[in-house]
Each structure stands twice: as structure tokens, then as C-alpha cells.
Design an enzyme around this catalytic site. Structure first.
Site, PDB file in Angstrom:
ATOM      1  N   LYS A 128       0.803  -1.225   0.000  1.00 29.98           N
ATOM      2  CA  LYS A 128       0.000   0.000   0.000  1.00 29.98           C
ATOM      3  C   LYS A 128       0.843   1.286   0.000  1.00 29.98           C
ATOM      4  O   LYS A 128       0.443   2.279  -0.584  1.00 29.98           O
ATOM      5  CB  LYS A 128      -0.951   0.004   1.203  1.00 29.98           C
ATOM      6  CG  LYS A 128      -2.078  -1.013   1.087  1.00 29.98           C
ATOM      7  CD  LYS A 128      -3.031  -0.867   2.256  1.00 29.98           C
ATOM      8  CE  LYS A 128      -4.198  -1.813   2.154  1.00 29.98           C
ATOM      9  NZ  LYS A 128      -5.217  -1.544   3.168  1.00 29.98           N
TER      10      LYS A 128
ATOM     11  N   ASP B 143     -10.279   2.657   1.719  1.00 29.22           N
ATOM     12  CA  ASP B 143     -10.431   2.207   3.115  1.00 29.22           C
ATOM     13  C   ASP B 143     -11.132   3.278   3.956  1.00 29.22           C
ATOM     14  O   ASP B 143     -11.965   2.952   4.812  1.00 29.22           O
ATOM     15  CB  ASP B 143      -9.056   1.917   3.739  1.00 29.22           C
ATOM     16  CG  ASP B 143      -8.462   0.616   3.229  1.00 29.22           C
ATOM     17  OD1 ASP B 143      -9.230  -0.290   2.869  1.00 29.22           O
ATOM     18  OD2 ASP B 143      -7.218   0.509   3.194  1.00 29.22           O
TER      19      ASP B 143
END
Ligand code: ATR
Length: 298
Positions: A71, A107
Site C-alpha cells: 500500500k 479504506d
């Protein structure tokens, strides 16, 4: 849906990736949405991430999810970042169109959507966030952006302090602060809080008897507890909170919502998030049964 020369490929990159729930969840969603597409998982070693992204660009793949440990590394491999991805410092979704690769982070909005789906409105709330790692950053940015006051509590206090300073700087806010784990300070933060979020791995299978170090007597009936863990569905933290009269929810909703938001970015079609969450729960339950059967047999 039969695979043809027109079938679009979507994927998730991670290392390891064998336990990812995304293929089951996203393929079920694509089928329900009537999209001629297939979603696969690739185990990509960190050393090969650049080559993998270049390959996906060359193949014309539009939609990619990314998970641990990629990420952060993706920040420097994309052409552009969404505001959330830049602020959080992590990318969980790539959108590759017309030779341009944009890094998004679903997210943060996925977390807010999961809270709202449980009837909890985070706007302007007082929140205590346990943990100061990658997952915590998305949760804190999401909460701060909707006007919440956020107190970060972490085993390594310096990390919480550094995170609060960094995110306040990036958001131009003063609403994020670090609180030490000492029971009096944490107890007072919890008594005043509307929301407690666990972003640490404490209590995740197989260590299901563990729970984050919090003064349990400070939990109260007006508190909503969101645990990002979804295996087990009821962590010891959630069970304890329920016994104290607090409401709570596991992290399967956030997983479904972040995946649904990614699908929506790629296809322009609203994704069936409730169905996706059901697939997550069914897949987890099937895995647990398999594990039990193998323990019984072995
Ligand atoms: P993720 O990307 O999943 O958030 P991470 O960046 O490794 O993972 O962060 C893990 C978080 O869980 C950290 O806040 C970590 O605390 P430290 O900063 O002190 O390492 C926290 N954590 C992990 N194991 C823990 C434990 N056994 N007790 C308390 N906190 C723990």
C-alpha cells in the site's frame, strides 16, 4: 458468465495473498452487477511490484486492488493520487485508464460507510482509535474529515504522537491528539467518547483470547465499538463491550464497503455491498468449518 475475448480482468496484488477474501467477494459482485469481468489474486513479491504494475498497464487492466505489503510502495509508482490516498499515505486501489495510473484509498470512505450502515453517524463525534499503523491512518483521516475529535492510543506512544502531528499538519486541523495508555488517561478518554475503533491486530485469530489493554470499567452504553478485525466476528473486545451495554460491530462491513467503492470506481456501477458482506461471512464460515474438520481428522 462465460469468459470471452471481451471479459475484463480485475485483480488484487498482495504478498502473501492466499487468504484474501477479495476474489470471492468481488466475483460475486461482478456476477450480480452483470459485468463481463473476472477478479483474480496475484502474489507479487515487493521486488516485483513495479514490474507487475507496468505489466498491468501494458495489458490494459483497469481495476486493481492492493493489500499488504504494497500500500505504501505504490505511492511512488502511480501518476496521480486521490486526496485521501495522499493524505493517508497509502493506496489500496488503482484505476488505470488511457495510460494514466491513479492511486486511490477506499479504506477511509469504506470505514465511514460501514459505520453509517450500522446507524452510527460519525460527524462531529468523539473517537478513541487504538493503534497507529497503516489501518489506523485511514480510519483517523476518515474521522477527522467528518469533523470528529480523534484521540489515538498506541502501545508505542511516540508513534501515536508522530502520527497525530503528521495528520494534523496534512489536514490543517488540530482535532487529532495522542493519549497515553495509562488507565486514568485512557479511562477518561473512553468515558467521554462516542466511538472506539480497534485498528490493531490484538484479538485476531488465532489469538482470540487477547484484547487491547483498556480499562473495561470505562466502557459504557452510549459507546459504539468498531473492531476492524473480522476473524473472529466477535472479538473479545466486542464481547466485553457488549457485556458492558455498548453497541459494536466487526470489520466485515468495512472490507465489503472498501471493495464496493473500488468496483464502483472501475465500472461506474453501484456495487451490491450487502451481498458482498454476505459472501465474506459465508467464506469465513466455510473456512472455519474446513479448519475444524482438518483438526478433527488430524
Ligand atoms: P496495519 O497496517 O494492519 O495497521 P501495522 O502498521 O503493523 O499494521 O500496525 C499495527 C498496529 O497494531 C500498531 O499500532 C501496533 O502498535 P506499535 O506501534 O506499538 O507496534 C499495534 N499492535 C500490534 N500488535 C500489538 C500488541 N500485541 N499489543 C498492542 N498493540 C499492538
Amino acid at each position: 458468465m462465460p469468459i470471452s475475448s471481451k471479459t475484463q480482468v480485475f485483480c488484487v496484488l498482495g504478498h502473501p495473498i492466499g487468504h484474501s477474501l477479495s476474489p470471492a467477494m468481488q466475483n460475486a459482485a461482478l456476477a450480480e452487477m452483470g459485468v463481463d469481468g473476472v477478479y483474480v489474486a496475484f502474489d507479487v513479491h515487493p521486488d516485483a511490484l513495479g514490474a507487475a504494475v507496468a505489466g498491468l498497464r501494458a495489458l490494459g487492466v483497469v481495476g486493481v486492488n492492493c493489500t499488504i505489503p504494497h500500500k505504501e510502495a505504490l505511492l511512488s509508482l502511480v501518476d496521480a493520487l486521490s486526496d485521501d490516498a495522499a493524505c493517508i499515505g497509502a493506496v489500496n486501489t488503482l484505476e488505470l485508464r488511457e495510460g494514466r495510473c491513479t492511486g486511490h484509498n477506499t479504506d477511509a470512505p469504506g470505514f465511514l460507510a460501514a459505520l453509517r450502515a450500522e446507524g452510527f453517524d460519525p460527524s462531529g463525534c468523539k473517537a478513541v482509535v487504538l493503534g497507529a499503523g497503516g489501518a489506523s491512518r485511514a480510519v483517523i483521516v476518515a474521522l477527522a474529515r467528518c469533523g470528529a475529535e480523534v484521540q489515538i492510543v498506541n502501545r508505542t506512544h511516540d508513534r501515536a504522537q508522530a502520527l497525530a502531528e503528521q495528520l494534523n499538519g496534512r489536514l490543517g486541523s488540530t482535532s487529532i491528539e495522542a493519549v497515553c495508555r495509562e488507565p486514568a488517561a485512557l479511562g477518561s478518554a473512553l468515558r467521554n467518547a462516542d466511538l472506539l475503533v480497534n485498528t490493531t491486530s490484538v484479538g485476531m485469530a488465532p489469538e482470540v483470547d487477547r484484547m487491547p489493554a483498556i480499562p473495561v470499567e470505562a466502557l459504557h452504553s452510549k459507546l459504539f465499538v468498531y473492531d476492524l478485525i473480522y476473524n473472529p466476528l466477535e472479538t473479545r473486545l466486542l464481547r466485553t463491550a457488549r457485556e458492558c451495554g455498548a453497541r459494536g460491530q466487526h470489520g466485515a462491513g468495512m472490507l465489503a464497503h472498501q471493495g464496493a467503492l473500488a468496483l464502483q470506481l472501475w465500472t461506474g456501477i453501484a456495487a451490491p455491498v450487502a451481498h458482498m458482506e454476505q459472501v465474506i461471512l459465508k467464506t469465513l464460515s466455510a473456512r472455519e468449518q474446513e479448519l475444524r474438520a482438518s483438526l478433527d481428522n488430524g
